[in-house]
Scaffold this motif. Structure first.
Motif, short mmCIF file in Angstrom:
data_model
loop_
_atom_site.label_atom_id
_atom_site.label_comp_id
_atom_site.label_asym_id
_atom_site.label_seq_id
_atom_site.Cartn_x
_atom_site.Cartn_y
_atom_site.Cartn_z
N GLN A 318 0.95 -0.96 0.00
CA GLN A 318 -0.64 0.14 -0.05
C GLN A 318 0.58 0.96 0.04
OE1 GLN A 318 -2.21 -0.79 3.43
NE2 GLN A 318 -4.02 -1.63 1.96
N ARG A 319 1.76 1.48 0.77
CA ARG A 319 2.80 2.14 0.78
C ARG A 319 3.75 2.57 -0.20
NH1 ARG A 319 8.27 3.83 1.76
NH2 ARG A 319 8.94 5.09 2.76
N LEU A 320 3.83 1.77 -1.05
CA LEU A 320 3.96 1.62 -2.56
C LEU A 320 3.68 2.23 -3.73
CD1 LEU A 320 6.98 1.37 -4.62
CD2 LEU A 320 5.98 -0.68 -4.91
N GLU A 321 2.04 1.60 -2.96
CA GLU A 321 0.87 1.94 -4.74
C GLU A 321 0.86 4.20 -4.31
OE1 GLU A 321 -3.35 0.74 -5.54
OE2 GLU A 321 -2.27 0.45 -2.94
N ILE A 322 0.88 4.20 -3.03
CA ILE A 322 0.72 6.26 -2.75
C ILE A 322 1.98 6.45 -3.22
CG2 ILE A 322 0.76 7.05 -1.00
CD1 ILE A 322 -0.80 5.70 0.99
N VAL A 323 3.24 5.76 -3.34
CA VAL A 323 4.24 6.53 -3.78
C VAL A 323 4.34 7.17 -5.09
CG1 VAL A 323 6.45 6.47 -4.11
CG2 VAL A 323 6.45 5.58 -1.73
N GLN A 324 3.74 6.02 -5.65
CA GLN A 324 3.87 4.72 -7.12
C GLN A 324 2.66 6.45 -7.72
OE1 GLN A 324 4.90 4.10 -9.49
NE2 GLN A 324 3.06 4.84 -11.34
N ALA A 325 1.37 6.67 -7.07
CA ALA A 325 0.14 7.27 -7.42
C ALA A 325 0.82 8.56 -7.81
CB ALA A 325 -0.84 7.33 -6.76
N ALA A 326 1.97 9.55 -6.12
CA ALA A 326 2.12 10.60 -6.29
C ALA A 326 3.64 10.82 -7.61
CB ALA A 326 3.04 11.00 -5.31
N CYS A 327 4.22 9.89 -8.81
CA CYS A 327 5.09 9.79 -9.15
C CYS A 327 4.14 10.32 -10.39
CB CYS A 327 5.75 8.67 -8.62
SG CYS A 327 7.00 8.60 -8.01
N GLU A 328 3.41 9.23 -11.13
CA GLU A 328 2.37 8.95 -11.81
C GLU A 328 2.20 10.84 -11.94
OE1 GLU A 328 -0.77 7.10 -14.35
OE2 GLU A 328 -0.57 6.26 -12.38
N GLU A 329 1.38 11.09 -10.72
CA GLU A 329 0.73 12.81 -11.07
C GLU A 329 1.84 13.94 -11.33
OE1 GLU A 329 -1.26 16.07 -8.44
OE2 GLU A 329 -1.27 13.79 -7.63
N ALA A 330 3.58 13.10 -11.07
CA ALA A 330 4.39 14.38 -10.92
C ALA A 330 5.61 14.53 -12.57
CB ALA A 330 5.50 14.38 -9.66
N GLY A 331 4.70 12.85 -13.07
CA GLY A 331 5.45 12.56 -14.56
C GLY A 331 6.99 11.84 -14.04
N VAL A 332 7.18 11.15 -12.62
CA VAL A 332 8.20 10.31 -12.72
C VAL A 332 8.85 9.11 -12.79
CG1 VAL A 332 10.00 9.93 -10.25
CG2 VAL A 332 8.98 12.04 -10.98
N ARG A 333 9.30 8.49 -13.52
CA ARG A 333 8.98 7.08 -13.68
C ARG A 333 10.29 6.28 -12.51
NH1 ARG A 333 10.24 4.74 -19.80
NH2 ARG A 333 8.32 3.64 -19.02
N LEU A 334 9.19 5.69 -11.61
CA LEU A 334 9.99 4.69 -10.85
C LEU A 334 10.56 3.34 -11.17
CD1 LEU A 334 7.25 4.64 -8.06
CD2 LEU A 334 9.45 5.03 -7.57
N VAL A 335 11.98 3.14 -10.84
CA VAL A 335 12.43 2.15 -11.32
C VAL A 335 12.25 1.01 -10.15
CG1 VAL A 335 14.44 1.88 -12.12
CG2 VAL A 335 13.94 3.79 -12.70
N LEU A 336 12.29 -0.45 -10.53
CA LEU A 336 12.82 -1.28 -9.09
C LEU A 336 14.35 -1.78 -9.61
CD1 LEU A 336 9.89 -3.65 -10.51
CD2 LEU A 336 9.96 -2.99 -7.85
N PRO A 337 14.46 -2.05 -8.16
CA PRO A 337 16.40 -2.08 -7.96
C PRO A 337 16.38 -3.76 -8.55
CG PRO A 337 15.19 -2.43 -6.22
CD PRO A 337 14.17 -1.65 -6.42
#
Length: 375
Positions: A318-337
């Motif tokens: 759930q925490r990662l899902e919230i971060v992903q939503a914030a990144c999507e809104e800001a136009g940032v691409r999350l990357v898995l290590p």
């Protein structure tokens, strides 16, 4: 055998440097020894600065080589970032006298070595630090790699999930040289660590041609103290070395930016000169993503602990899902290590994380480039 002081300018000992405010390399030949460096008019190398003593340092030719001795100067003499009383000079050593960085040369060097002697930004004189044997040995190893233009680089590929299209390549200094950079780190912009970092960026930019069409090349910043105007200037010089059109950026640890307004402003400056931006090892929340504006990164690579067990731990998912939503809104691409397990990687994709580091698929590549690669 020592180089003779003869008429062959390619082999005679000399000092090369860029005068303040000038982009033209100046060469001062050592016609005879002892050779004085200082503010006085009778100096072999005259430096017009109040921070330089009239007779600041002296170069002597001894049975063991060329010895540089500080003459009791007020502000000291430095070799490869360490303050010295007297020390034998070797080909390619960086000598700092006040705010001038000199390179000692006693053999024929090519244009690339001349490029790396240029200080990319002004900075304060380095702090007085002990010259330990380990530190001196590390500086010597880095200097020798610079002279051979033989820098080991490590590549990490960032792929689109799940189809594995290449979107970015992170390029940094490989071990053991990356560890050596930390051991000799210095605020001196003309130190061997600074020159090594800058040349690594030049090589990485030059080698990017044709290797990853359509993908961005991200230059890894190895030294925290370099996250300032020097970093911006080094990036612009790397841009100039690109052999053709291509996207170039900088990769910086997120923790360096998180607590430092100055570092965030530097990232903003990098964006303003056309740099793509990637922040590494991100472990913050949605508000941390929002706080990165106006230096919003293109990529945000998650810390391994953030994605660990998200396939089975609902709270972490759930925490990662919230971060992903914030990144999507800001136009940032999350990357898995690259350390993410197959199960956690699949769970992250279901939450909307679209990129991953394939460090385990293409491990190390020691890229030993010759001088011709940049000419």
């Amino acid at each position: 055998m020592l180089p003779k002081l003869n008429s062959d300018s390619e082999n005679r000992p000399r000092f090369e440097y860029y005068p303040p405010g000038s982009s033209k390399l100046r060469t001062v030949m050592v016609e005879q020894t002892p050779f004085i460096i200082g503010r006085g008019e009778n100096s072999g190398l005259e430096i017009n600065s109040t921070s330089v003593s009239r007779e600041h340092a002296q170069l002597e030719r001894t049975a063991g080589g060329y010895l540089l001795r500080d003459l009791g100067s007020t502000n000291g003499t430095w070799i490869n970032g360490a303050r010295i009383t007297e020390q034998t000079l070797h080909d390619g050593d960086a000598v700092r006298i006040a705010d001038i960085c000199l390179t000692f040369v006693c053999s024929s060097l090519g244009r690339l070595q001349s490029m790396v002697t240029q200080p990319l930004a002004a900075g304060p004189a380095p702090a007085d630090t002990a010259s330990t044997p380990a530190r001196v040995a590390a500086a010597r190893t880095l200097s020798e790699s610079l002279l051979r233009v033989s820098l080991p680089l490590r590549r990490e590929e960032v792929h689109e999930l799940p189809f594995r299209d290449l979107v970015a390549v992170k390029v940094g200094v490989d071990q053991p040289h990356a560890g050596l950079l930390e051991s000799v780190d210095s605020p001196d912009p003309g130190s061997v660590a600074a020159r090594f970092q800058d040349v690594a960026w030049l090589l990485a930019a030059q080698q990017s041609a044709g290797r990853a069409p359509g993908a961005c090349t991200l230059l890894k910043l190895e030294r925290r103290g370099r996250l300032n105007g020097q970093c911006v200037a080094a990036f612009q010089q790397a841009q100039l070395s690109l052999p053709g059109p291509g996207a170039l950026g900088v990769s910086v640890p997120w923790e360096w930016v998180n607590d430092s307004p100055q570092a965030l402003r530097t990232c903003e400056s990098l964006r303003s000169v056309g740099a793509r931006l990637s922040l590494e090892n991100f472990s913050g929340g949605a508000r941390c993503v929002e706080s990165l504006a106006p230096a919003t990164p293109d990529f945000l690579t998650l810390a391994p602990e953030v994605v660990r067990d998200i396939a089975t731990n609902q709270r972490r998912a759930q925490r990662l899902e919230i971060v992903q939503a914030a990144c999507e809104e800001a136009g940032v691409r999350l990357v898995l290590p690259g350390e993410a397990s197959a199960e956690d990687s699949q769970a992250a994709q279901e939450l909307g994380v679209t990129c991953g580091v394939a460090g385990s698929l293409e491990a190390r590549e020691s890229a030993f480039a010759s001088e011709q690669a940049l000419l």
